[in-house]
Design an enzyme around this catalytic site. Sequence first.
Site, mmCIF file in Angstrom:
data_model
loop_
_atom_site.group_PDB
_atom_site.id
_atom_site.type_symbol
_atom_site.label_atom_id
_atom_site.label_comp_id
_atom_site.label_asym_id
_atom_site.label_seq_id
_atom_site.Cartn_x
_atom_site.Cartn_y
_atom_site.Cartn_z
ATOM 1 N N SER A 387 0.868 -1.169 0.000
ATOM 2 C CA SER A 387 0.000 0.000 0.000
ATOM 3 C C SER A 387 0.909 1.225 0.000
ATOM 4 O O SER A 387 2.105 1.098 0.254
ATOM 5 C CB SER A 387 -0.893 0.000 1.242
ATOM 6 O OG SER A 387 -1.757 -1.115 1.217
ATOM 7 N N HIS A 406 -7.303 5.580 -5.927
ATOM 8 C CA HIS A 406 -7.738 5.019 -4.635
ATOM 9 C C HIS A 406 -7.229 3.605 -4.389
ATOM 10 O O HIS A 406 -7.447 3.055 -3.321
ATOM 11 C CB HIS A 406 -9.246 5.057 -4.526
ATOM 12 C CG HIS A 406 -9.963 3.868 -5.110
ATOM 13 N ND1 HIS A 406 -9.818 3.479 -6.419
ATOM 14 C CD2 HIS A 406 -10.831 2.993 -4.556
ATOM 15 C CE1 HIS A 406 -10.568 2.421 -6.637
ATOM 16 N NE2 HIS A 406 -11.182 2.091 -5.546
ATOM 17 N N GLY A 409 -7.446 -1.350 -8.370
ATOM 18 C CA GLY A 409 -8.436 -1.504 -9.444
ATOM 19 C C GLY A 409 -8.433 -2.926 -9.959
ATOM 20 O O GLY A 409 -7.390 -3.491 -10.274
ATOM 21 N N LYS A 482 -9.590 -10.410 7.208
ATOM 22 C CA LYS A 482 -10.561 -10.103 6.153
ATOM 23 C C LYS A 482 -11.893 -10.754 6.463
ATOM 24 O O LYS A 482 -11.963 -11.663 7.280
ATOM 25 C CB LYS A 482 -10.060 -10.653 4.816
ATOM 26 C CG LYS A 482 -8.894 -9.903 4.237
ATOM 27 C CD LYS A 482 -8.554 -10.374 2.852
ATOM 28 C CE LYS A 482 -9.517 -9.879 1.801
ATOM 29 N NZ LYS A 482 -9.425 -8.467 1.499
#
Lengths: 483, 124
Positions: A387, A406, A409, A482
């Site tokens: 990230s 952002h 994708g 997650k």
Amino acid sequence: MGSQSHELKRISDYLWEIPQRGNMRVPGRIYASSALMPHIESDQSTLQVANVAHLPGIIKYSLAMPDIHWGYGFPIGGVAALDVEEGVISPGGVGYDINCGCRLARTNLKLNEVKGKIKPLIQRLFSTVPCGVGSSGAISKLTPTELKDALVKGARWSVEKGFGERGDLEHIESYGAMKEADPDKVSRRAIERGLEQMGTLGSGNHFLEIDVVEEIYEEEVAEVFGLFKEQIVVLIHTGSRGLGYQICDDYLKVMLSAINKYRLSLPDKQLACAPIGSAEGRNYFAAMACAANYAWANRQVIMALAKACFEQQFQLSPRELGFQLIYDVCHNIAKIEEHTVDGKRRRICVHRKGATRAFPPGHPETPRVYSKVGQPVLIPGDMGDSSFVCVGSEGAMQKTFGSTCHGAGRVMSRAKAAKASIGRPIQRELEAKGIYVLAKSKRTLAEEVPEAYKDVAEVVEVMHRAGVSPKVAQLRPIGGIKG
Amino acid sequence: MVVYGTNFKELYSNSAFAMFDLITDTSRVKPKNSMVIEVEGNNPDELMVNWLSELLYIMESRSLLLKEFDILEIDRNRLKAEVRGEHYDPARHEFFTEIKAATYHQLTVEKIDNRWKAQIIFDT
């Protein structure tokens, strides 16, 4: 639908234009590298960029970031700026997961201090932070009155309930609450869906991740953000859960009838919208702001839960641990902002759907602590990938209405990704890469395999080189949970 | 998601089942609780989206996984159905996919030769 193919004109190394034609009111502009272009052209997202250019009141360009992919009506990774007086507002321009966003917290810990402790920490987080589709809150079911209070107060509501500290609020986009929120514009159904999900991570691409700061690109800025090499940080990616989906659904219906009422001519019904100043437009904006506030409250609760896990795991005082919020920024939202367009100050409704606000140094909305360097921009990678922390700039104000990319994708649909990873031990593959992941659903892991996404580094690089959001630091995941 | 039905009524019940089959392993869901619901729409497309949205809302607000869908009455604008399922039990049920919404994108509900076909795209 508009026409199927759109000529793309190359403007610079990182910028492509869809020339204005037909009923387009402005040209389309796509930030991308040559390497990313084939992905972008492989779905209908360029057509969607052109479609958005038809909206009444759109200013300058229909914009797309390099992580653009097909979305409902508007592409994901799109930015549309609409004049407050003449323009429209559209739920499709925000998306179902209103105020889906990222939050980054720092610690004083270094990688060598957590060796051997990541697994128990992740297990602790997994049992503390509710995740998964059916998950309900770490805090008991709210009453509708309590929930409505949260919809107005946003992150402040969570702080008042004992989750985090007042000082956190300055480190959140819009200080964790949009003042336009009006719970009376939120349906009973949306309220019902929100009662049990406060403080839950949800499913899909949402996560809570432990990262290590792998690389620093801008020493000075990183220092102001409180980041240093080898540091352990926490990244949270989630949104407004069922409440937000329901608000989007409710108002898409309202907007479908508004198309006829206001005689709007649109190339695609999914762009359903209403004039910003109309009752429909104002009501949607007030309800959307409630969902945005819910998401900020949600991430505030989750961060406080994570902080408690760190304290228990490492048995350190708060001072020693140094667990602090760096920033919380959203990437699915519509905001009323002031921008300079062709030398004139204008009030604009900026739709960011899969796009992150990237305000420059000195902007009144950039937190005081960051006023010299600019607003932190958080770009999550996919599971197993890096990230990035970037920073807002004047370039973003001039080129993209203060917005940037952002995330990575998708290049593969969820179904395709799940199929491609049948029988693969995804969890073990990640562990071999030094990433310990616990997930409620094996299916989620399969859908989120790294190859389902574009290379986030390439996406971030484009916006860095385009002078929109310079890179500050790269974060490498070492563990996560997650849904 | 593409769904077929030998008639209009079956198309709607099959679509609901198919959606829940994406969400969870329906073979592990028992039809313990039942309820009757009514949905309206201006046309078959809207009726389909509203029907699936209603089921998603029921699932989330009542924590119910559904597997049986008896359409009691149906026409182009309205349907009444008895739906059956059970409360989510983390020990027995696994969620596969979170469906945020049934969308109007490329939505079709049509009769082809002797059977009905629906195409529905979900936002996940």
